[in-house]
Design an enzyme around this catalytic site. Structure first.
Site, PDB file in Angstrom:
ATOM      1  N   HIS A   3       2.804  -7.245  -0.224  1.00 56.33           N
ATOM      2  CA  HIS A   3       2.286  -8.057   0.889  1.00 56.33           C
ATOM      3  C   HIS A   3       3.349  -9.019   1.408  1.00 56.33           C
ATOM      4  O   HIS A   3       4.063  -9.647   0.633  1.00 56.33           O
ATOM      5  CB  HIS A   3       1.062  -8.837   0.408  1.00 56.33           C
TER       6      HIS A   3
ATOM      7  N   LYS B  36       3.058   1.772  -5.076  1.00 53.28           N
ATOM      8  CA  LYS B  36       3.846   1.342  -6.243  1.00 53.28           C
ATOM      9  C   LYS B  36       2.993   1.352  -7.515  1.00 53.28           C
ATOM     10  O   LYS B  36       3.360   1.952  -8.532  1.00 53.28           O
ATOM     11  CB  LYS B  36       4.392  -0.091  -6.006  1.00 53.28           C
ATOM     12  N   THR B  37       1.857   0.655  -7.436  1.00 59.88           N
ATOM     13  CA  THR B  37       1.018   0.515  -8.629  1.00 59.88           C
ATOM     14  C   THR B  37       0.433   1.863  -9.048  1.00 59.88           C
ATOM     15  O   THR B  37       0.349   2.181 -10.244  1.00 59.88           O
ATOM     16  CB  THR B  37      -0.095  -0.521  -8.359  1.00 59.88           C
TER      17      THR B  37
ATOM     18  N   ASP C  82       0.808  -1.234   0.000  1.00 59.65           N
ATOM     19  CA  ASP C  82       0.000   0.000   0.000  1.00 59.65           C
ATOM     20  C   ASP C  82       0.834   1.274   0.000  1.00 59.65           C
ATOM     21  O   ASP C  82       0.314   2.348   0.292  1.00 59.65           O
ATOM     22  CB  ASP C  82      -0.956   0.039   1.216  1.00 59.65           C
TER      23      ASP C  82
HETATM   24  N1  GTP Z   1      -2.830  10.360  -1.283  1.00 60.69           N
HETATM   25  C1  GTP Z   1      -2.177   9.492  -1.966  1.00 60.69           C
HETATM   26  N2  GTP Z   1      -2.592   8.211  -1.995  1.00 60.69           N
HETATM   27  C2  GTP Z   1      -1.901   7.332  -2.717  1.00 60.69           C
HETATM   28  C3  GTP Z   1      -0.764   7.689  -3.438  1.00 60.69           C
HETATM   29  N3  GTP Z   1      -0.282   6.592  -4.046  1.00 60.69           N
HETATM   30  C4  GTP Z   1      -1.108   5.582  -3.699  1.00 60.69           C
HETATM   31  N4  GTP Z   1      -2.069   5.997  -2.905  1.00 60.69           N
HETATM   32  C5  GTP Z   1      -3.120   5.182  -2.332  1.00 60.69           C
HETATM   33  O1  GTP Z   1      -2.550   4.179  -1.537  1.00 60.69           O
HETATM   34  C6  GTP Z   1      -3.250   2.949  -1.683  1.00 60.69           C
HETATM   35  C7  GTP Z   1      -2.334   1.869  -2.145  1.00 60.69           C
HETATM   36  O2  GTP Z   1      -1.805   2.167  -3.413  1.00 60.69           O
HETATM   37  P1  GTP Z   1      -1.208   1.081  -4.382  1.00 60.69           P
HETATM   38  O3  GTP Z   1      -0.632   1.805  -5.504  1.00 60.69           O
HETATM   39  O4  GTP Z   1      -2.184   0.016  -4.667  1.00 60.69           O
HETATM   40  O5  GTP Z   1      -0.097   0.510  -3.446  1.00 60.69           O
HETATM   41  P2  GTP Z   1       0.910  -0.673  -3.800  1.00 60.69           P
HETATM   42  O6  GTP Z   1       2.224  -0.283  -3.242  1.00 60.69           O
HETATM   43  O7  GTP Z   1       0.857  -0.991  -5.219  1.00 60.69           O
HETATM   44  O8  GTP Z   1       0.320  -1.851  -2.911  1.00 60.69           O
HETATM   45  P3  GTP Z   1       0.625  -3.440  -3.086  1.00 60.69           P
HETATM   46  O9  GTP Z   1       0.773  -3.689  -4.513  1.00 60.69           O
HETATM   47  O10 GTP Z   1      -0.518  -4.171  -2.505  1.00 60.69           O
HETATM   48  O11 GTP Z   1       1.875  -3.680  -2.343  1.00 60.69           O
HETATM   49  C8  GTP Z   1      -4.366   3.244  -2.666  1.00 60.69           C
HETATM   50  O12 GTP Z   1      -5.535   3.504  -1.981  1.00 60.69           O
HETATM   51  C9  GTP Z   1      -3.902   4.463  -3.401  1.00 60.69           C
HETATM   52  O13 GTP Z   1      -4.945   5.257  -3.870  1.00 60.69           O
HETATM   53  C10 GTP Z   1      -0.352   9.052  -3.404  1.00 60.69           C
HETATM   54  O14 GTP Z   1       0.648   9.449  -3.998  1.00 60.69           O
HETATM   55  N5  GTP Z   1      -1.089   9.902  -2.647  1.00 60.69           N
HETATM   56 MG    MG Z   2       0.551  -2.707  -6.174  1.00 66.32          MG
END
Ligand code: GTP
Ligand code: MG
Length: 621
Positions: free
Chosen positions: A63, A15-16, A12
């Site tokens: 995760h 990254k994505t 979270d």
């Molecule tokens: N405010 C804010 N929220 C963000 C930002 N980047 C991601 N989020 C939020 O953070 C949450 C997780 O974002 P992801 O991009 O799915 O995180 P991840 O690192 O890919 O997570 P995993 O793949 O499960 O490890 C989501 O609800 C996004 O909307 C950002 O730059 N600003």
């Molecule tokens: Mg991700």
């Protein structure tokens, strides 16, 4: 030029989202990923700059339970985008992923301090976050990487990130010469996804190493024995005829066994890839190893090894010859793996322990098929260290070949034949001379060769057919150098003519000559047995010209042979000679006549014509 960049970082942390903001592509493509808002499987996105630079992203899950999938993604990347949320700072999987990247020896990276919008302009917090991150990253192989403050939501900082990505592409390209991780090697693709496409069959994806690859090319499937043909190639969902290498590729493949393909398989045209259950590796401890942590990893403890997109159970060997520790603390070890893996020297690896779960070591493959059998004794610490030093990225390439040869004692050469380490060659040479010295009458060439073959195979692991070639070359070399001399089929010391046969052998020779003094003699083997004549007696008869050997098992007493020759010539002078006429005149059978005529023909006594044999150019007047 295309560079593959893998994400890394805690769950979270964004990254994505950051990739979506950069590329417009959502790497979370599975319905379950979208529903749960987390990455589960490795995902993909790409960014093409106007100037031709291309970044292919591999997005991994953060995760803690999905570290295996993270490693599938990280196993074949050129560089890293480490993502840390500014409002959360480094967390468990930030450390864990950094440990894995460090284990894999990755050094080209950008650190994205993201979600800065959440800080709402709190510059002090941002500065503190940066500082903490700097300190952490600089302890790892990613030391010195730029830290860029961004937001995947507002787009803040993305321009700077794009600029850093361009620089990163250039840095990787500069390091590898062409933007390809192993450009001088034939194509190889570690499969990370396999799926069926209706009407087209099996499609696999992965990062293409080495290269190039063209539609119609064939690739071996390793492990396994299959060979597949590339029916179609795709890059970024568009069909192409050819890929230079580097970057993500999708291959539509056909061929036997295609339905058994799975993640972890290697498709390759590289002969350096070996399928093996034993590896020689150089291991280094994790960058954040706890003080007092066990090093080197305990022998025989159950571990798991990750190489490319593959993984297997593994254990570090505990034999006396199985490893040694280098001055820099790295450790050369033999690794046994639970099932065959396709690897080549230079491949990066991670060793993990199941309980308590964690990274035990990172490393690189030094030798995909370390010495076996008698050659294992050659695995001395000195030789292992020499190989590890020769395999260092800045060492000269011939040094690896020399170090491997010294370690194994003998290796197949690039062309036909085998190479011997100089110590083995010296030992065998002196062996051969000692064997000949111990035989005052000289020794038959075949017997000496047999002894040398046995001596070689006692010392190093060489297949028997190869050992015979090596031994033949070695004896020929000793003769050419004047250390040994050859007389007929007999090898003896130079300057000392072979002593004559023993009285028993002399008597047996007389008996054999007598048995062969008939127009239709028995086979040479039968006659020699009946006469009690040993092989060196036969050789002596032959070199003294007392018997004439036409085939391996067919010989006449030379006096009889001369009579047959005279008879054939007499008949041929009266008109073209048919085989049947010679047969009737000599009272033999067709078998003997054909062998004789062929021999007379070869020697020019007779000449074969349509009508029959006539006197040849060398027929006596
Ligand atoms: N405010 C804010 N929220 C963000 C930002 N980047 C991601 N989020 C939020 O953070 C949450 C997780 O974002 P992801 O991009 O799915 O995180 P991840 O690192 O890919 O997570 P995993 O793949 O499960 O490890 C989501 O609800 C996004 O909307 C950002 O730059 N600003
Ligand atoms: Mg991700």
């Amino acid at each position: 030029m295309t560079v593959v960049v893998g994400t890394a970082g805690h769950i979270d942390h964004g990254k994505t989202t950051l990739l979506r903001a950069l590329t417009g592509i959502d790497a979370d493509r599975l319905p379950e990923e979208r529903r749960r808002g987390m990455t589960i499987e490795v995902g993909y996105a790409h960014l093409a700059f106007d100037d031709g630079r291309v970044v292919d992203f591999v997005d991994v899950p953060g995760h803690e339970k999905l570290v295996g999938n993270m490693l599938v993604g990280a196993g074949e990347i050129d560089a890293v985008l480490l993502v840390v949320a500014a409002d959360d700072g480094p967390r468990a999987q930030t450390f864990e992923h950094l440990g894995l990247l460090d284990a894999l020896g990755l050094s080209d990276a950008i650190v994205a301090l993201t979600k800065i919008d959440v800080l709402r302009g709190d510059s002090e917090r941002l500065a503190a976050g940066r500082e903490a991150l700097r300190a952490l990253v600089d302890r790892s192989s990613l030391a010195g990487s730029p830290i860029v403050a961004v937001s995947g939501t507002t787009g803040e900082g993305l321009d700077e990130l794009r600029q850093e990505l361009r620089t990163l592409v250039d840095r990787v390209a500069g390091r590898t010469g062409s933007g390809r991780a192993v450009s001088e090697h034939p194509a190889r693709l570690a499969v990370d996804r396999v799926f069926s496409v209706k009407g087209r069959g099996t499609v696999v994806t992965g990062s293409l190493r080495g290269g190039p690859l063209e539609v119609g090319d064939s690739l071996d499937v390793r492990p396994g024995r299959g060979r597949l043909r590339v029916r179609e190639l795709q890059v970024h969902n568009a069909r192409v005829e050819r890929i230079e290498g580097g970057g993500r590729a999708a291959l539509n493949v056909v061929g036997p066994g295609v339905d058994r393909l799975s993640r972890g398989a290697l498709l390759t045209a590289d002969p350096a890839v070996a399928v093996t259950r034993r590896l020689l590796v150089r291991l280094h401890p994790p960058f954040d190893a706890a003080p007092g942590a066990e090093w080197p990893p305990a022998a025989n403890a159950p571990l798991r090894v990750f190489i490319g997109t593959d993984q297997a159970d593994a254990a570090v060997g505990r034999g006396r010859t199985d490893g040694t520790t280098l001055d820099d603390g790295s450790h050369v070890a033999t690794l046994r793996v639970g099932c065959p893996m396709a690897v080549a020297a230079g491949d990066r690896l991670v060793l993990r322990r199941p309980v308590p779960i964690g990274t035990v070591a990172g490393g690189v493959v030094l030798d995909a098929s370390p010495p076996t059998g008698p050659s294992r004794k050659r695995m001395t610490p000195e030789r292992l260290v020499a190989l590890a030093m020769a395999a260092a990225p800045d060492a000269d390439r011939g040094a690896v070949a020399a170090a491997r040869l010294a370690l194994h004692g003998a290796l197949p050469s690039v062309g036909p034949g085998w190479l011997l380490a100089s110590d083995v060659a010296d030992l065998l040479g002196s062996d051969a001379i000692a064997i000949v010295e111990a035989a005052p009458d000289g020794i038959g060439h075949a017997e000496l060769r047999g002894d040398v073959v046995r001596g070689l195979r006692r010392r190093v692991a060489v297949p028997i057919a190869a050992a015979e070639i090596v031994a033949t070359d070695l004896i020929a070399g000793a003769i050419a150098a004047g250390h040994l001399a050859l007389d007929g089929d007999l090898v003896h010391l130079p300057g000392r003519a072979a002593a004559g046969p023993s009285p028993d052998t002399l008597a047996a020779m007389d008996r054999l000559e007598f048995l062969l003094a008939v127009t239709a003699p028995p086979s040479l083997g039968d006659a020699a047995r009946a006469a009690g004549c040993p092989p060196d007696g036969i050789r002596a008869l032959e070199s003294a010209g007392r018997i004439t050997r036409l085939e391996d098992d067919l010989a006449w007493a030379t006096s009889t042979y001369r009579n047959l020759e005279g008879e054939a010539l007499r008949l041929a002078r009266t008109g073209p000679l048919a085989p049947a006429a010679l047969r009737d005149a000599t009272g033999t059978s067709r078998k003997y006549v054909m062998a004789l005529l062929e021999d007379f023909d070869r020697r020019g006594i007779l000449r074969r014509t349509q009508a029959g044999h006539v006197p040849g150019p060398r027929a006596p007047r």
